[in-house]
Design a protein around this motif. Structure first.
Motif, PDB file in Angstrom:
ATOM      1  N   VAL A   1      33.389  31.929  38.790  1.00  0.00           N
ATOM      2  CA  VAL A   1      33.730  31.846  37.303  1.00  0.00           C
ATOM      3  C   VAL A   1      32.953  32.426  36.473  1.00  0.00           C
ATOM      4  O   VAL A   1      31.812  32.442  36.725  1.00  0.00           O
ATOM      5  CB  VAL A   1      33.477  30.124  36.975  1.00  0.00           C
ATOM      6  CG1 VAL A   1      33.836  29.866  35.565  1.00  0.00           C
ATOM      7  CG2 VAL A   1      34.379  29.329  38.078  1.00  0.00           C
ATOM      8  N   CYS A   2      33.553  33.166  35.644  1.00  0.00           N
ATOM      9  CA  CYS A   2      32.976  34.144  34.726  1.00  0.00           C
ATOM     10  C   CYS A   2      31.867  33.161  33.886  1.00  0.00           C
ATOM     11  O   CYS A   2      32.372  32.114  33.085  1.00  0.00           O
ATOM     12  CB  CYS A   2      33.644  34.826  33.854  1.00  0.00           C
ATOM     13  SG  CYS A   2      33.134  36.182  32.864  1.00  0.00           S
ATOM     14  N   LYS A   3      30.687  33.248  33.403  1.00  0.00           N
ATOM     15  CA  LYS A   3      29.683  32.743  32.699  1.00  0.00           C
ATOM     16  C   LYS A   3      30.080  32.610  31.136  1.00  0.00           C
ATOM     17  O   LYS A   3      29.958  31.763  30.689  1.00  0.00           O
ATOM     18  CB  LYS A   3      28.157  32.987  32.946  1.00  0.00           C
ATOM     19  CG  LYS A   3      27.685  32.637  34.434  1.00  0.00           C
ATOM     20  CD  LYS A   3      26.226  33.203  34.602  1.00  0.00           C
ATOM     21  CE  LYS A   3      25.870  32.977  35.963  1.00  0.00           C
ATOM     22  NZ  LYS A   3      24.324  33.562  36.001  1.00  0.00           N
ATOM     23  N   GLN A   4      30.419  33.938  30.747  1.00  0.00           N
ATOM     24  CA  GLN A   4      30.841  33.997  29.661  1.00  0.00           C
ATOM     25  C   GLN A   4      32.096  34.937  29.357  1.00  0.00           C
ATOM     26  O   GLN A   4      32.380  36.184  29.048  1.00  0.00           O
ATOM     27  CB  GLN A   4      29.880  34.777  28.529  1.00  0.00           C
ATOM     28  CG  GLN A   4      28.453  34.101  28.753  1.00  0.00           C
ATOM     29  CD  GLN A   4      27.330  34.716  27.825  1.00  0.00           C
ATOM     30  OE1 GLN A   4      27.300  36.030  28.031  1.00  0.00           O
ATOM     31  NE2 GLN A   4      26.619  34.068  27.021  1.00  0.00           N
ATOM     32  N   PRO A   5      33.181  34.156  29.610  1.00  0.00           N
ATOM     33  CA  PRO A   5      34.781  35.049  29.723  1.00  0.00           C
ATOM     34  C   PRO A   5      34.955  35.360  28.256  1.00  0.00           C
ATOM     35  O   PRO A   5      34.776  35.114  27.225  1.00  0.00           O
ATOM     36  CB  PRO A   5      35.481  33.588  29.864  1.00  0.00           C
ATOM     37  CG  PRO A   5      34.777  32.342  29.471  1.00  0.00           C
ATOM     38  CD  PRO A   5      33.473  32.606  29.791  1.00  0.00           C
ATOM     39  N   LEU A   6      35.530  36.677  28.386  1.00  0.00           N
ATOM     40  CA  LEU A   6      35.994  37.371  27.316  1.00  0.00           C
ATOM     41  C   LEU A   6      37.425  37.157  26.685  1.00  0.00           C
ATOM     42  O   LEU A   6      37.569  36.950  25.594  1.00  0.00           O
ATOM     43  CB  LEU A   6      35.920  38.781  27.545  1.00  0.00           C
ATOM     44  CG  LEU A   6      34.364  39.461  27.770  1.00  0.00           C
ATOM     45  CD1 LEU A   6      34.751  41.060  28.150  1.00  0.00           C
ATOM     46  CD2 LEU A   6      33.594  39.340  26.684  1.00  0.00           C
ATOM     47  N   ARG A   7      38.063  36.580  27.773  1.00  0.00           N
ATOM     48  CA  ARG A   7      39.594  36.155  27.186  1.00  0.00           C
ATOM     49  C   ARG A   7      40.013  35.206  28.414  1.00  0.00           C
ATOM     50  O   ARG A   7      39.817  35.624  29.578  1.00  0.00           O
ATOM     51  CB  ARG A   7      40.226  37.237  27.085  1.00  0.00           C
ATOM     52  CG  ARG A   7      41.718  36.979  26.636  1.00  0.00           C
ATOM     53  CD  ARG A   7      42.429  38.310  26.335  1.00  0.00           C
ATOM     54  NE  ARG A   7      43.953  37.948  25.669  1.00  0.00           N
ATOM     55  CZ  ARG A   7      44.943  38.266  26.182  1.00  0.00           C
ATOM     56  NH1 ARG A   7      44.915  38.966  27.216  1.00  0.00           N
ATOM     57  NH2 ARG A   7      46.236  37.952  25.835  1.00  0.00           N
ATOM     58  N   THR A   8      40.853  34.146  28.088  1.00  0.00           N
ATOM     59  CA  THR A   8      41.063  33.361  28.870  1.00  0.00           C
ATOM     60  C   THR A   8      42.665  33.141  29.129  1.00  0.00           C
ATOM     61  O   THR A   8      43.467  32.874  30.236  1.00  0.00           O
ATOM     62  CB  THR A   8      40.661  31.786  28.924  1.00  0.00           C
ATOM     63  OG1 THR A   8      41.186  31.335  27.714  1.00  0.00           O
ATOM     64  CG2 THR A   8      39.015  31.628  29.056  1.00  0.00           C
ATOM     65  N   VAL A   9      43.524  33.847  28.212  1.00  0.00           N
ATOM     66  CA  VAL A   9      44.958  33.889  28.243  1.00  0.00           C
ATOM     67  C   VAL A   9      45.300  34.793  29.268  1.00  0.00           C
ATOM     68  O   VAL A   9      44.696  36.022  29.218  1.00  0.00           O
ATOM     69  CB  VAL A   9      45.325  34.276  26.664  1.00  0.00           C
ATOM     70  CG1 VAL A   9      46.845  34.427  26.762  1.00  0.00           C
ATOM     71  CG2 VAL A   9      44.861  33.378  25.746  1.00  0.00           C
ATOM     72  N   GLY A  10      46.336  34.238  29.814  1.00  0.00           N
ATOM     73  CA  GLY A  10      46.998  35.313  30.777  1.00  0.00           C
ATOM     74  C   GLY A  10      46.421  35.320  32.346  1.00  0.00           C
ATOM     75  O   GLY A  10      46.634  36.127  33.052  1.00  0.00           O
ATOM     76  N   LEU A  11      45.256  34.489  32.503  1.00  0.00           N
ATOM     77  CA  LEU A  11      44.660  34.639  33.611  1.00  0.00           C
ATOM     78  C   LEU A  11      45.500  33.893  34.922  1.00  0.00           C
ATOM     79  O   LEU A  11      45.599  34.444  35.895  1.00  0.00           O
ATOM     80  CB  LEU A  11      43.331  33.656  33.489  1.00  0.00           C
ATOM     81  CG  LEU A  11      42.104  34.307  33.344  1.00  0.00           C
ATOM     82  CD1 LEU A  11      40.962  33.488  33.393  1.00  0.00           C
ATOM     83  CD2 LEU A  11      41.813  35.777  33.953  1.00  0.00           C
ATOM     84  N   GLY A  12      46.211  33.138  34.373  1.00  0.00           N
ATOM     85  CA  GLY A  12      47.162  32.282  35.582  1.00  0.00           C
ATOM     86  C   GLY A  12      48.232  33.500  35.879  1.00  0.00           C
ATOM     87  O   GLY A  12      48.599  33.410  37.175  1.00  0.00           O
ATOM     88  N   ASP A  13      48.717  34.228  35.135  1.00  0.00           N
ATOM     89  CA  ASP A  13      49.851  35.254  35.152  1.00  0.00           C
ATOM     90  C   ASP A  13      49.171  36.175  35.984  1.00  0.00           C
ATOM     91  O   ASP A  13      49.811  36.853  36.998  1.00  0.00           O
ATOM     92  CB  ASP A  13      50.310  35.811  33.816  1.00  0.00           C
ATOM     93  CG  ASP A  13      51.035  34.804  33.120  1.00  0.00           C
ATOM     94  OD1 ASP A  13      51.629  33.875  33.454  1.00  0.00           O
ATOM     95  OD2 ASP A  13      50.608  34.379  31.873  1.00  0.00           O
ATOM     96  N   ALA A  14      47.917  36.851  35.787  1.00  0.00           N
ATOM     97  CA  ALA A  14      47.230  37.798  36.467  1.00  0.00           C
ATOM     98  C   ALA A  14      46.852  37.365  38.091  1.00  0.00           C
ATOM     99  O   ALA A  14      47.338  38.101  38.874  1.00  0.00           O
ATOM    100  CB  ALA A  14      46.076  38.325  35.672  1.00  0.00           C
ATOM    101  N   ILE A  15      46.756  36.068  38.194  1.00  0.00           N
ATOM    102  CA  ILE A  15      46.313  35.552  39.356  1.00  0.00           C
ATOM    103  C   ILE A  15      47.771  35.457  40.065  1.00  0.00           C
ATOM    104  O   ILE A  15      47.567  35.933  41.552  1.00  0.00           O
ATOM    105  CB  ILE A  15      45.963  34.040  39.249  1.00  0.00           C
ATOM    106  CG1 ILE A  15      44.438  33.968  38.707  1.00  0.00           C
ATOM    107  CG2 ILE A  15      45.962  33.346  40.709  1.00  0.00           C
ATOM    108  CD1 ILE A  15      43.794  32.657  38.168  1.00  0.00           C
ATOM    109  N   SER A  16      49.083  34.903  39.827  1.00  0.00           N
ATOM    110  CA  SER A  16      50.138  34.890  40.284  1.00  0.00           C
ATOM    111  C   SER A  16      50.617  36.321  40.808  1.00  0.00           C
ATOM    112  O   SER A  16      51.112  36.674  41.930  1.00  0.00           O
ATOM    113  CB  SER A  16      51.172  34.266  39.554  1.00  0.00           C
ATOM    114  OG  SER A  16      50.824  32.610  39.420  1.00  0.00           O
ATOM    115  N   ALA A  17      50.540  37.305  39.915  1.00  0.00           N
ATOM    116  CA  ALA A  17      50.907  38.626  40.166  1.00  0.00           C
ATOM    117  C   ALA A  17      50.011  39.217  41.244  1.00  0.00           C
ATOM    118  O   ALA A  17      50.732  39.910  42.192  1.00  0.00           O
ATOM    119  CB  ALA A  17      50.598  39.421  38.798  1.00  0.00           C
ATOM    120  N   GLU A  18      48.761  39.138  41.219  1.00  0.00           N
ATOM    121  CA  GLU A  18      47.898  39.684  42.128  1.00  0.00           C
ATOM    122  C   GLU A  18      48.185  38.803  43.800  1.00  0.00           C
ATOM    123  O   GLU A  18      48.290  39.811  44.593  1.00  0.00           O
ATOM    124  CB  GLU A  18      46.664  39.169  41.982  1.00  0.00           C
ATOM    125  CG  GLU A  18      45.599  40.364  42.522  1.00  0.00           C
ATOM    126  CD  GLU A  18      45.353  41.795  42.202  1.00  0.00           C
ATOM    127  OE1 GLU A  18      44.532  42.491  42.483  1.00  0.00           O
ATOM    128  OE2 GLU A  18      45.982  42.266  41.389  1.00  0.00           O
TER     129      GLU A  18
END
Length: 493
Positions: A463-480
């Motif tokens: 888990v990123c300690k200081q995330p720059l952006r959380t939007v779209g993570l789920g979509d990137a995860i599914s795509a990958e």
């Protein structure tokens, strides 16, 4: 000079002789003797061990996708500080309360607080177009506001387009601003282009951020919009009509959640249209359905039981969506109001198994197509697959976990100093008996277990300690995860 060297050598000889002939010499004495210096070797952190192991286990599948069609929700995301924007809208902190549909700025504030205090993601429809436009203008003018490609389909398409060997077709309401931001590798049918963009507002909050008495346990975001084009899935027919000419190896469908706020009569009709559309896809082409936040149990039941879920091969969802799915269908742990921290692996496993057994193809005699579920939460991911249908799932779940870390931190590779392991190192395969106690080996960071004819793969997330952006993570995860997945040729769906 030679005297000093000789003295040093003699001292070293004496110290060595005393030390080796008196191994039990008290430490109090030894501390006064200048023993030879031993270089200290720091033990690698668990985060370092896991990130190194990922490089070995994440391998490409034997058969890779060449053409992927993605639809049907697309928009422009405006990302701002949630607390900052609400303060700019003259809202004071208060008590959180969930709303299935937002009708006012007060509803927005209450729903935002409700999810912020839980650290959970959520998405809602804002019914009043005039008020929404006023909030949207304030968001766009807010200092530090950022504009991105938005919508599950467009985000998945963008991620897939990062693979140069892959051709990507995107269908959705694509306005001029969104078209400008899309990867040039993405093909957009002319029928999907429209004169204006659909805007979604993303209210982000950081881990530990406080507003009044509300404190966020982790970083996340609250999304809302007044999006009629996506809400009616207006690009659905264009999407299906484009498939014959494009001839994809894989179809990714998203945007069903957008219809929820449009009313029962509309979503009942459009769900039937979606079922007909998906049924028209060639049987040899698997369809992945990406779910998102919903609140109407009847709507979720229609997707799950009567309509869409049984005719897709794969689904992707997060912890809120998984629990709501069980609550809507009175499945395992449906009485659980929320996860309350890191979701228990045993409970997650119970619900995933229930979905595949009740609405999937775990029974070989079943007519359902669903054989794969990609579950993701902040601390870990689980891929559950019916045996005999999918390959390379160890690499797929690990790849999804890795991209969650790199994208959240805004990095190309893992920096172990900027991430932290929050996944449990020990857990159970089920919440109830019979259950197996399992452990996670950081050097081989994918735990595997079987229940009946379903195999589960769990990968921890750094888990990123200081995330720059959380939007779209789920979509990137599914795509990958899909990019590293391989459907078995003798089991095409």
């Amino acid at each position: 000079m030679w005297r000093k060297a000789a003295g040093t050598a003699l001292l070293a000889f004496v110290v060595g002789y005393v030390y080796h002939t008196n191994p039990d010499l008290p430490e109090q004495v030894l501390q006064y003797l200048p023993l030879p210096h031993q270089p200290s070797q720091s033990k690698p952190s668990l985060e370092q061990v896991i990130s190194t192991a990922w490089e070995t286990i994440i391998t490409a599948p034997t058969r890779q996708w060449g053409r992927v069609a993605v639809g049907v929700n697309a928009c422009v995301d405006v990302v701002v500080s949630g607390v900052g924007l609400l303060q700019a809208l003259a809202q004071d902190p208060g008590v959180g309360r969930d709303h299935e549909v937002l009708h006012s700025t007060a509803d927005l504030k209450e729903a935002f607080i409700h999810y912020m205090e839980r650290g959970s993601a959520a998405e809602r429809f804002f019914s009043d177009e005039e008020v929404f436009q006023r909030i949207a203008r304030a968001a766009a003018e807010y200092p530090g506001a950022q504009i991105y490609v938005g919508g599950n389909a467009a985000l998945i398409g963008q991620k897939l387009a990062s693979y140069p060997q892959l051709m990507v077709l995107l269908c959705g309401p694509v306005g001029p601003k969104l078209h400008e931001m899309l990867d040039e590798q993405i093909i957009v049918p002319p029928e999907s282009l429209q004169e204006t963009d659909e805007y979604h507002l993303i209210l982000e909050y950081k881990a530990g951020e406080q507003w009044g008495t509300t404190r966020a346990p982790q970083a996340n975001r609250f999304i809302f919009s007044h999006d009629v084009s996506n809400g009616e899935m207006s690009a659905l027919e264009t999407f299906v009509a484009s498939l014959d000419e494009f001839e994809p190896d894989l179809v990714v469908l998203s945007g069903l959640h957008m219809m929820e706020g449009q009313g029962r009569l509309m979503w009942e009709r459009r769900l039937k249209d979606a079922v007909v559309a998906i049924s028209d896809v060639r049987s040899s082409v698997p369809v992945h359905l990406e779910l998102a936040s919903m609140t109407d149990r009847d709507y979720m039941n229609s997707i799950m039981k009567e309509q869409v879920m049984p005719i897709v091969a794969s689904i992707g969802l997060n912890e809120q969506e998984l629990l709501f799915l069980s609550q809507a269908g009175t499945g395992p742990h449906a009485d659980l109001p929320s996860w309350g921290g890191v979701p228990d692996v045993g409970r997650v496993s119970d619900i995933l198994l229930w979905v595949l057994e009740q609405h999937g193809r775990s029974d070989p005699q079943s007519e359902a197509d669903l054989t794969r579920i990609h579950f993701h939460t902040l601390a870990y991911h689980v891929l559950a697959t019916v045996d005999g249908h999918w390959a390379n799932q160890v690499a797929a779940v690990a790849a999804g976990a890795r991209v969650a870390s790199t994208q959240a931190c805004g990095l190309r590779t893992i920096d172990a100093s900027k991430v932290v392991l929050r996944a449990p190192l020990e857990f159970h395969s089920s919440h109830s008996e019979p259950r197996e106690k399992l452990s996670l080996d950081p050097a081989r960071p994918v735990a595997v277990w079987r229940r009946h004819n379903v195999t589960f793969h769990l990968a921890p997330v750094l888990v990123c300690k200081q995330p720059l952006r959380t939007v779209g993570l789920g979509d990137a995860i599914s795509a990958e995860g899909l990019m590293y997945s391989e459907i078995r040729p003798h089991q095409v769906l």
